[in-house]
Design an enzyme around this catalytic site. Structure first.
Site, mmCIF file in Angstrom:
data_model
loop_
_atom_site.group_PDB
_atom_site.id
_atom_site.type_symbol
_atom_site.label_atom_id
_atom_site.label_comp_id
_atom_site.label_asym_id
_atom_site.label_seq_id
_atom_site.Cartn_x
_atom_site.Cartn_y
_atom_site.Cartn_z
ATOM 1 N N ASP A 191 20.090 -6.093 12.908
ATOM 2 C CA ASP A 191 18.804 -5.877 12.161
ATOM 3 C C ASP A 191 18.145 -4.575 12.423
ATOM 4 O O ASP A 191 18.220 -4.027 13.464
ATOM 5 C CB ASP A 191 17.879 -6.867 12.745
ATOM 6 C CG ASP A 191 16.618 -7.014 11.889
ATOM 7 O OD1 ASP A 191 16.702 -7.967 10.885
ATOM 8 O OD2 ASP A 191 15.809 -6.305 12.000
ATOM 9 N N ASN A 199 9.116 0.557 5.069
ATOM 10 C CA ASN A 199 8.714 0.278 3.632
ATOM 11 C C ASN A 199 7.110 0.641 3.358
ATOM 12 O O ASN A 199 6.729 1.228 2.300
ATOM 13 C CB ASN A 199 9.056 -1.023 3.195
ATOM 14 C CG ASN A 199 10.706 -1.201 2.876
ATOM 15 O OD1 ASN A 199 11.102 -0.269 2.352
ATOM 16 N ND2 ASN A 199 10.973 -2.399 3.006
ATOM 17 N N HIS A 204 9.460 1.990 -0.710
ATOM 18 C CA HIS A 204 10.566 1.208 -0.889
ATOM 19 C C HIS A 204 11.840 1.999 -1.012
ATOM 20 O O HIS A 204 13.226 1.821 -0.886
ATOM 21 C CB HIS A 204 10.440 0.105 -1.853
ATOM 22 C CG HIS A 204 9.658 -1.043 -1.408
ATOM 23 N ND1 HIS A 204 10.058 -1.993 -0.579
ATOM 24 C CD2 HIS A 204 8.500 -1.439 -1.822
ATOM 25 C CE1 HIS A 204 8.981 -2.864 -0.472
ATOM 26 N NE2 HIS A 204 8.109 -2.607 -1.007
ATOM 27 N N ASP A 208 15.295 1.839 0.852
ATOM 28 C CA ASP A 208 16.457 1.727 0.194
ATOM 29 C C ASP A 208 17.408 2.701 0.758
ATOM 30 O O ASP A 208 18.672 2.234 1.035
ATOM 31 C CB ASP A 208 16.393 1.638 -1.284
ATOM 32 C CG ASP A 208 15.785 0.529 -1.973
ATOM 33 O OD1 ASP A 208 15.678 -0.504 -1.359
ATOM 34 O OD2 ASP A 208 15.442 0.557 -3.207
ATOM 35 N N GLU A 234 16.876 -6.556 5.660
ATOM 36 C CA GLU A 234 17.587 -5.432 6.472
ATOM 37 C C GLU A 234 18.679 -5.920 7.647
ATOM 38 O O GLU A 234 18.747 -5.234 8.439
ATOM 39 C CB GLU A 234 16.343 -4.525 7.227
ATOM 40 C CG GLU A 234 15.535 -5.499 8.291
ATOM 41 C CD GLU A 234 14.654 -6.602 7.561
ATOM 42 O OE1 GLU A 234 13.625 -6.653 8.356
ATOM 43 O OE2 GLU A 234 14.667 -6.776 6.242
#
Length: 330
Positions: A191, A199, A204, A208, A234
């Site tokens: 994770d 974010n 975002h 990404d 994630e």
């Protein structure tokens, strides 16, 4: 009798002058019967521009070589060859030519040239070859389309890792193979730490980019070693066939260190974002009854890694097994 012979043929002398042409060859060439005798075979409307390569020239050279061959080794004469002929109506016929020398005559180098009209057969063969080629192309295109569709269905477009659906399909197979072979099977859950903050703070697009960088790093790390899947958001899952808990933990520590050296530039502020990951590790010796339980155990280890401060590796044990976690522990 020769005129009634169904196959077309010439009889020519050593200078390739036509001594006789039967009715069948006249019909094939579209020339009135009786109009070929005395003409040179080379003067007819053959589409070959190199007379010396025509089969009767080659056959005569071969026959003369055979007669003067001091070793007496037979030389092949008269294999069938294809030639294109243009009739007076400008239509073209594909003719199969076979040349044989007639021996035992007082006139030397006399040859009989058999002619078979192969236009229909060869046209059919060419059409069939073209059809087969188109079928092959169609099959290749279908295979490529199926492969692209398979990737769309089983691969995560953002990270290039396999997706959750692929894990659902492969997980049971990996578990069964491990059971049948009495082999080790380890599972890791990864994770990205504080990903929601990335974010929220950078947008975002930057989030990404972080996912792409981490996914690329994991794919390179586990190439030919394990199978990596984007589990959701994630979170990533890695299956390691034939690796026990100690070996898997060692690999996890190396992966954690590798990712901690990644630097991702924000798409909006150009700031450098340092990335870390938390990892949970388990193998099938920890009591899981199936692949879903194995993944659940690895996920509990991941929760413990988050509780322990993140950027660390936790393996499954009694402490993890007895712990209770909430979603806020992530």
């Amino acid at each position: 009798m020769l005129d009634r012979f169904p196959e077309g043929f010439f009889i020519v002398d050593g200078r390739f002058n036509i001594l006789f042409a039967n009715e069948a060859i006249c019909n094939i060439l579209g020339i009135p019967h009786g109009h070929l005798e005395g003409q040179s075979l080379d003067s007819l409307k053959w589409c070959s521009s190199m007379p010396r390569n025509r089969p009767w020239h080659e056959a005569l050279r071969t026959a003369r070589s055979q007669r003067h061959n001091p070793e007496g080794v037979p030389i092949a004469v008269g294999d069938e060859q294809l030639m294109l002929y243009e009739r007076s109506d400008q239509s073209r016929r594909l003719l199969a030519i076979t040349v044989r020398e007639i021996t035992g005559l007082s006139i030397p180098d006399v040859m009989v040239i058999s002619v078979r009209d192969a236009t229909v057969v060869e046209t059919y063969r060419a059409e069939m070859e073209d059809l087969l080629a188109r079928v092959r192309r169609s099959r290749e295109e279908a295979h490529q389309s199926n492969e692209e569709l398979r990737q769309l269905v089983t691969q995560d477009a953002l990270t290039g890792c396999c997706n959750r659906r692929s894990l659902d399909e492969r997980g049971d197979i990996l578990w069964q193979n491990s059971t049948n072979d009495a082999a080790s099977l380890s599972c890791m859950m990864f994770d990205i730490d504080h990903f929601k903050s990335v974010n929220d703070e950078y947008g975002h697009a930057t989030g990404d980019e972080v996912l792409r960088c981490v996914g690329t790093s994991l794919r390179h790390t586990f190439e030919n070693v394990g199978e990596i899947y984007r589990y959701g958001g994630e979170e990533f899952c890695v299956m390691l066939p034939a690796y026990d808990l100690n070996a898997a933990r060692s690999i996890a520590e190396k992966v954690r260190g590798t990712v901690s050296h990644l630097s991702v530039h924000s798409a909006t502020t150009n700031e450098v974002i340092q990335v870390t990951i938390s990892i949970g590790v388990v193998d099938r010796e920890s009591g899981a009854k199936n692949i879903d339980e194995l993944i659940h155990q690895a996920d509990k280890c991941l929760y413990m890694a988050k509780r322990n401060g993140r950027n660390c590796v936790v393996t499954y044990g009694p402490e993890v097994a007895s712990a209770r976690f909430r979603s806020s522990d992530r």
